[in-house]
Motif scaffolding. Structure first.
Motif, short mmCIF file in Angstrom:
data_model
loop_
_atom_site.label_atom_id
_atom_site.label_comp_id
_atom_site.label_asym_id
_atom_site.label_seq_id
_atom_site.Cartn_x
_atom_site.Cartn_y
_atom_site.Cartn_z
N MET A 85 33.23 11.46 -41.26
CA MET A 85 33.06 10.10 -41.75
C MET A 85 31.60 9.86 -42.08
O MET A 85 30.72 10.60 -41.66
CB MET A 85 33.58 9.08 -40.75
CG MET A 85 32.85 8.99 -39.46
SD MET A 85 33.65 7.75 -38.39
CE MET A 85 32.49 7.70 -37.06
N GLU A 86 31.39 8.80 -42.87
CA GLU A 86 30.05 8.34 -43.19
C GLU A 86 30.10 6.81 -43.18
O GLU A 86 31.17 6.22 -43.25
CB GLU A 86 29.58 8.87 -44.55
CG GLU A 86 30.39 8.37 -45.72
CD GLU A 86 29.98 9.01 -47.04
OE1 GLU A 86 29.11 9.91 -47.05
OE2 GLU A 86 30.55 8.62 -48.07
N PHE A 87 28.93 6.20 -43.09
CA PHE A 87 28.83 4.75 -42.99
C PHE A 87 28.27 4.17 -44.28
O PHE A 87 27.21 4.60 -44.74
CB PHE A 87 27.97 4.34 -41.78
CG PHE A 87 28.71 4.47 -40.49
CD1 PHE A 87 29.28 3.36 -39.90
CD2 PHE A 87 28.86 5.70 -39.87
CE1 PHE A 87 29.98 3.46 -38.71
CE2 PHE A 87 29.56 5.82 -38.67
CZ PHE A 87 30.12 4.70 -38.10
N THR A 88 28.99 3.19 -44.85
CA THR A 88 28.59 2.54 -46.08
C THR A 88 28.30 1.07 -45.83
O THR A 88 28.97 0.42 -45.02
CB THR A 88 29.67 2.66 -47.16
OG1 THR A 88 30.87 2.03 -46.70
CG2 THR A 88 29.95 4.11 -47.51
N GLN A 89 27.32 0.55 -46.52
CA GLN A 89 26.90 -0.84 -46.31
C GLN A 89 27.91 -1.82 -46.91
O GLN A 89 28.45 -1.58 -47.99
CB GLN A 89 25.53 -1.09 -46.94
CG GLN A 89 24.99 -2.47 -46.61
CD GLN A 89 23.58 -2.67 -47.09
OE1 GLN A 89 23.04 -1.88 -47.84
NE2 GLN A 89 22.96 -3.75 -46.63
N ILE A 90 28.13 -2.91 -46.17
CA ILE A 90 28.91 -4.03 -46.69
C ILE A 90 28.07 -5.30 -46.53
O ILE A 90 27.27 -5.40 -45.61
CB ILE A 90 30.29 -4.20 -46.01
CG1 ILE A 90 30.14 -4.48 -44.50
CG2 ILE A 90 31.17 -2.98 -46.26
CD1 ILE A 90 31.42 -4.94 -43.83
#
Length: 183
Positions: A85-90
């Motif tokens: 997984m990776e983390f994306t900005q919201i």
């Protein structure tokens, strides 16, 4: 006595599902979120990694909304091939899509990726007091935490803290660094 992880996971999910509609769960979730927001880890962070909670998980919306209120960057995980997984900005709850697990993800092409947020809030079904957790069975967070040495924090409600060791710890299991409990 150790129980098979998958069997314990099924038992824990059933307990949490029964508990999920109770007033006590609402109270615990509110308390845990407020307690996490009051920590120096949260106050001093600029960026946080966190899931948008679903079903039986501890609610995370207050944390996310508070982070935005204080101009913190919020990153949510998205699943990649190979159980990674990776983390994306919201910046809001719009234009998110549900994955096969029912978890909201951000797949907008222009999304900023940050796999090194200041803190990461790690979900789980059960936790031992030493930080080891029983997740949902995919190993996504263990793989991620093995590759990224981050301040990892979990919120642990009354049914999630397991005093007696009842599942085995494997070499690939990564403990969470800090537990926020209802005590």
């Amino acid at each position: 006595m150790l129980i098979n992880k998958n069997e314990f996971r099924k038992q824990q999910l059933a307990k949490l599902r029964d508990f999920s509609q109770s007033y006590q769960k609402l109270q615990e979730d509110q308390f845990l979120q407020e307690k996490l927001i009051a920590t120096s880890d949260f106050k001093n962070s600029v960026s946080i990694g966190i899931t948008i909670s679903i079903m039986d998980e501890i609610d995370t919306k207050l944390i996310i909304n508070t982070a935005w209120q204080f101009n913190k960057q919020v990153f949510i995980p998205r699943c990649l091939p190979g159980r990674r997984m990776e983390f994306t900005q919201i910046t809001d709850y719009n234009r998110l899509t549900k994955n096969k697990f029912g978890i909201l993800e951000n797949w907008q092409s222009q999304s900023t990726i940050n796999n090194e947020p200041d803190i990461i809030i790690v979900p789980g079904l059960a936790f031992k007091s030493d930080g080891y957790r029983l997740g949902f069975g995919g190993g996504y967070y263990d793989r991620f935490l093995a590759e990224h040495d981050l301040m990892s924090i979990s919120m642990v409600g009354s049914l999630r803290l397991i005093e007696q060791s009842c599942w085995s710890i494997n070499d690939y299991d990564i403990p969470v660094k800090k537990l926020i409990t209802i005590e």
